[in-house]
Design a protein around this motif. Sequence first.
Motif, mmCIF file in Angstrom:
data_model
loop_
_atom_site.group_PDB
_atom_site.id
_atom_site.type_symbol
_atom_site.label_atom_id
_atom_site.label_comp_id
_atom_site.label_asym_id
_atom_site.label_seq_id
_atom_site.Cartn_x
_atom_site.Cartn_y
_atom_site.Cartn_z
ATOM 1 N N UNK A 43 -11.951 -10.030 6.809
ATOM 2 C CA UNK A 43 -12.785 -9.751 5.685
ATOM 3 C C UNK A 43 -12.492 -8.531 5.068
ATOM 4 N N UNK A 44 -12.075 -7.438 5.764
ATOM 5 C CA UNK A 44 -12.040 -6.209 5.137
ATOM 6 C C UNK A 44 -10.443 -6.052 4.402
ATOM 7 N N UNK A 45 -9.718 -7.222 4.604
ATOM 8 C CA UNK A 45 -8.406 -7.349 3.987
ATOM 9 C C UNK A 45 -7.601 -6.175 4.395
ATOM 10 N N UNK A 46 -7.078 -5.139 3.284
ATOM 11 C CA UNK A 46 -6.379 -3.866 3.766
ATOM 12 C C UNK A 46 -7.584 -2.762 3.548
ATOM 13 N N UNK A 47 -8.767 -2.891 3.451
ATOM 14 C CA UNK A 47 -9.599 -1.873 3.124
ATOM 15 C C UNK A 47 -9.481 -0.674 4.386
ATOM 16 N N UNK A 48 -9.422 0.571 3.902
ATOM 17 C CA UNK A 48 -9.234 1.686 4.717
ATOM 18 C C UNK A 48 -10.166 2.630 4.503
ATOM 19 N N UNK A 49 -11.279 2.763 5.588
ATOM 20 C CA UNK A 49 -12.273 3.563 5.293
ATOM 21 C C UNK A 49 -11.943 4.938 4.892
ATOM 22 N N UNK A 50 -12.748 5.679 4.100
ATOM 23 C CA UNK A 50 -12.406 7.021 3.801
ATOM 24 C C UNK A 50 -13.370 7.363 2.947
ATOM 25 N N UNK A 51 -13.357 8.758 2.599
ATOM 26 C CA UNK A 51 -14.511 9.305 1.594
ATOM 27 C C UNK A 51 -13.858 10.281 0.598
ATOM 28 N N UNK A 52 -12.489 9.799 -0.003
ATOM 29 C CA UNK A 52 -11.773 10.552 -0.910
ATOM 30 C C UNK A 52 -12.645 10.160 -2.264
ATOM 31 N N UNK A 53 -11.996 11.235 -3.299
ATOM 32 C CA UNK A 53 -12.546 10.958 -4.598
ATOM 33 C C UNK A 53 -12.641 9.297 -4.921
ATOM 34 N N UNK A 88 0.601 11.344 -6.732
ATOM 35 C CA UNK A 88 -0.788 12.155 -6.934
ATOM 36 C C UNK A 88 -2.057 11.348 -6.453
ATOM 37 N N UNK A 89 -2.012 10.346 -6.919
ATOM 38 C CA UNK A 89 -3.110 9.098 -6.639
ATOM 39 C C UNK A 89 -2.991 8.980 -5.097
ATOM 40 N N UNK A 90 -2.010 8.519 -4.603
ATOM 41 C CA UNK A 90 -1.890 8.377 -2.991
ATOM 42 C C UNK A 90 -2.134 9.441 -2.488
ATOM 43 N N UNK A 91 -1.793 10.788 -2.706
ATOM 44 C CA UNK A 91 -2.233 11.972 -2.027
ATOM 45 C C UNK A 91 -3.730 12.046 -1.951
ATOM 46 N N UNK A 92 -4.363 11.739 -3.060
ATOM 47 C CA UNK A 92 -5.662 11.892 -3.228
ATOM 48 C C UNK A 92 -6.548 10.949 -2.441
ATOM 49 N N UNK A 93 -6.090 9.758 -2.123
ATOM 50 C CA UNK A 93 -6.555 8.911 -1.428
ATOM 51 C C UNK A 93 -6.720 9.342 0.317
ATOM 52 N N UNK A 94 -5.693 10.130 0.254
ATOM 53 C CA UNK A 94 -5.650 10.578 1.944
ATOM 54 C C UNK A 94 -5.071 9.448 2.977
ATOM 55 N N UNK A 119 13.421 -1.863 -12.230
ATOM 56 C CA UNK A 119 12.437 -3.162 -11.861
ATOM 57 C C UNK A 119 11.853 -2.815 -10.259
ATOM 58 N N UNK A 120 12.790 -2.343 -9.406
ATOM 59 C CA UNK A 120 12.250 -2.017 -8.279
ATOM 60 C C UNK A 120 11.038 -1.083 -8.337
ATOM 61 N N UNK A 121 11.335 -0.063 -8.946
ATOM 62 C CA UNK A 121 10.260 1.269 -9.102
ATOM 63 C C UNK A 121 8.857 0.649 -9.890
ATOM 64 N N UNK A 122 9.288 -0.645 -10.831
ATOM 65 C CA UNK A 122 7.863 -1.146 -11.445
ATOM 66 C C UNK A 122 6.987 -1.838 -10.410
ATOM 67 N N UNK A 123 8.056 -2.663 -9.710
ATOM 68 C CA UNK A 123 7.168 -3.420 -8.589
ATOM 69 C C UNK A 123 6.506 -2.825 -7.806
ATOM 70 N N UNK A 124 7.108 -1.675 -7.108
ATOM 71 C CA UNK A 124 6.392 -0.599 -6.280
ATOM 72 C C UNK A 124 5.116 -0.014 -7.006
ATOM 73 N N UNK A 125 5.521 0.319 -7.938
ATOM 74 C CA UNK A 125 4.140 1.162 -8.671
ATOM 75 C C UNK A 125 3.166 0.229 -8.857
ATOM 76 N N UNK A 126 3.431 -1.251 -9.233
ATOM 77 C CA UNK A 126 2.411 -2.183 -9.264
ATOM 78 C C UNK A 126 1.680 -2.204 -8.126
ATOM 79 N N UNK A 127 2.389 -2.422 -7.048
ATOM 80 C CA UNK A 127 1.586 -2.707 -5.591
ATOM 81 C C UNK A 127 0.689 -1.494 -5.604
ATOM 82 N N UNK A 128 1.529 -0.249 -5.373
ATOM 83 C CA UNK A 128 0.586 0.992 -5.153
ATOM 84 C C UNK A 128 -0.474 1.103 -6.052
ATOM 85 N N UNK A 129 -0.446 0.590 -7.107
ATOM 86 C CA UNK A 129 -1.465 0.768 -8.107
ATOM 87 C C UNK A 129 -2.587 -0.019 -7.644
#
Lengths: 273, 282, 288
Positions: free
Chosen positions: A6-16, A54-60, A113-123
């Motif tokens: 149920x939590x899918x890929x949710x990773x507990x955290x307290x980042x911004x 930067x966003x990824x780093x922010x999520x910790x 194209x690879x970059x774009x797909x990876x960015x989409x998944x990351x976002x």
Amino acid sequence: MGSDVIFGQYIKGDSVIHQLDARMKIIIAILYIVIIFLAHSVSAFILLIVATAVFIIMTKIPLRLLLKAMKPLMIIIIVTAIINMFWFTGKTLLVKFWIINIYLEGIINSLLIITRIILLIMATSVFLTYTTTPLKLTDAIEYLLGPLKVLHVPVHEFSMMMTIALRFIPTLIDETHKIINAQTARGANFTSGGLISRAKSLIPILIPLFISAFRRADELATAMECRCYTGGDGRTKLNVPKTSCADWIFLLVIIVLGVAVVLLNTFIPIYSM
Amino acid sequence: MASIELKNVSYTYNKSLPSKITAVDDVSLKIDSGITGLIGHTGSGKSTLVQMLNGLIKPDQGEILLNGNNIWADPKKIRDIRFKVGLVMQYPEYQLFADTVEDDIAFGPKNMGIEGEKLNETVESAAFFAGISKEILKKSPFELSGGQKRRVALAGIIAMSPEILVLDEPAAGLDPAGRRDILGGIKVFSKIKNTTVIIVSHSMEDMAMYCDDIIVMAKSKVIAYGTCSEVFSQHELLTSTGLDVPQITRIAAALKKNGIDIGDDIYTVDYAVDKLIEKYKK
Amino acid sequence: MSIVIKAENLNFSYPETESTPKVDALKNISFEIEEGTFTAILGHNGSGKSTLAKILCMILESQTGSLTIMGKDVNSENITDEEIMDIRKEVGMVFQNPDNQIVATIVEEDVAFGCENLGIPSVEIRERVDNALKEVGMYEYREHPVAKLSGGQKQRVAIAGVIAMRRKCIIFDESTAMLDPIGRKDVLNIIKKLNREHNITVILITHYMNEASMADKILVMNEGRIVASDTPEKIFGDPQKMWDIGLDVPQTTEFLYKLNHYGYSFPITVFDPEAVAEIVSKEFSSVE
């Protein structure tokens, strides 16, 4: 075991980013996806890669976990890129072999194209699945779709159905395991025989599972009625979503990113797609 | 009677993950007759142990021997072991699926390859032991009461003529009369068919009433194994692991403190009354 | 003390269907429940207990007879939906299967569900939910997913949901039947606390004789009728009658009752094992 689902890929955290309002995260994610599609120039892509990093780093969230999410999609991404590379015709011919022509532009295009797909998944991972619980997402969607209630779209009911589905998925998974075990103990065989006999062997699992699901639904309906549930009208919420300063700052950052991407596309068009 | 033996058996869930849990830790024991009760609270490892007995779970370490033969000697033949070690899971009424009670009971024997007249005989005999009357056999299992459904599910396992019958909480949720019917029926079945029976339960009172031997599990290990009187006489050990002892055992312990000693092996009311009267009657 | 529930000559039958005949589940049921009391309803499966529970929380409606809850005639034809809702706000129910009454995935969200339905302001819901969770000892678990809790813990969450709605009367429909001994003990202690410290009227439907012995009053049901209604002392004072209808008495009572066959006259309705040992040893220590 079941509740991991149920939590899918949710990773507990307290980042911004974890603490951002789920409604804002949905809006930000949609905007960011649009921006990723707007990017055409290598310069714009570099900006987006930096921003996403930067966003990824922010999520910790450890990079290892993010990469794990990419794994199943990697083959598709690579195949798409390779096919694209062969088809693309440009000016600088690099390799000519039999009927295959590979151009420098083709390679760069595939990389983009690879970059774009990876960015989409990351976002989507960073703003939605990894940092927001499905429950909060459901609530946020209910809120964002709220205006549709005027058109008699049963927004609350859909959201309630989602919530109950999320609640009962782990229960029913456990139940399925139990029934499979019980029928296996009676010598049921699910793995041998032809297609028809295998489909038939599912009957002893599916019938009890359906009956149990109906029984649960019936009992749940009674319990909800006893708890004064009468639909969405007049309901309040324990957790009222609130937007904070951070939400608006993030929205602003995303908009600035969008403007920057458009500007980079126009003024520094390196190997534009 | 058939025997089942565990030799240094261990099992761990989620082996590769940091959240791994050792459910059964180096357990060795042998059960070869009568009715044996397996007690321990939720999470003590008893459910995992039970599922290893008929090969639903394969132990990570150790061997499980049925009549002296390792059940995993040939993994392809594990299905045969499931017929020999019948397992009635918790709330078995939720596994019923067939159109009629008869067909449902016949599911196991059919999987074994029993057919025709032999099948009818098997089904009828199983229904008899489970206390199901003949007119119910043609009904849909979904029309029956909770207690009747439970008995149909039990009959479904008995019909495979197992050498060892394992039951996980067979009386859970039943009223006192329902408990007596089902547990009494199992006792009769064990006697007449000479079958080794293992019952998992939380109810000390039921265990005391129907079992010959008791195994106590706590924290993935067996902490006590013996006859009812041997195990219940260690009531301090039982209460220290958070298990209940029958009320009558607590009365006997309190009596002993007050200087009335009727023995440490008190676990049924009638026995306590007899002992007390025999020793202290005016 | 005021009467919370008053039932007079309630009858209820399940109608005939294709495969099952008509079933008379309740026959001329009459009883009264006073505010702040603890009532246990005993009876074997199919005796009509659960049907009665469903009628009391207005999931089912009795066909004849009158039922007054909190001073309102429930069976009256001109009762409005609002009045029914008002009664539902006062009478809560905790069911047998902990899994099938929890709606939300997160503990605190589920406890809040009832309050959300009542339209209580968010700030107040938060306060009620936190207090209710502390009351049942589940506050540390408030952000846990429900699916990972044990049966006893889930049942405590369900009770917290009822407490948060500030119900005056709670019906427990075999709420302990599916729990292990530890879970059962926890839930029973909470039920006792709610009754004694918060003056909540408790109706406990159960199979367990020692649970029933904690009540102020026991209603014994058999084949759709109330066959006895009295204090636990009086009800268990006649073990033979209980055995005749397929029920039991606590082992303490059985022990004293059987000793009395040998010419003793112990008071048989002592439910605490230590107290039983006390009175028995007094009688016997003089013998030696």
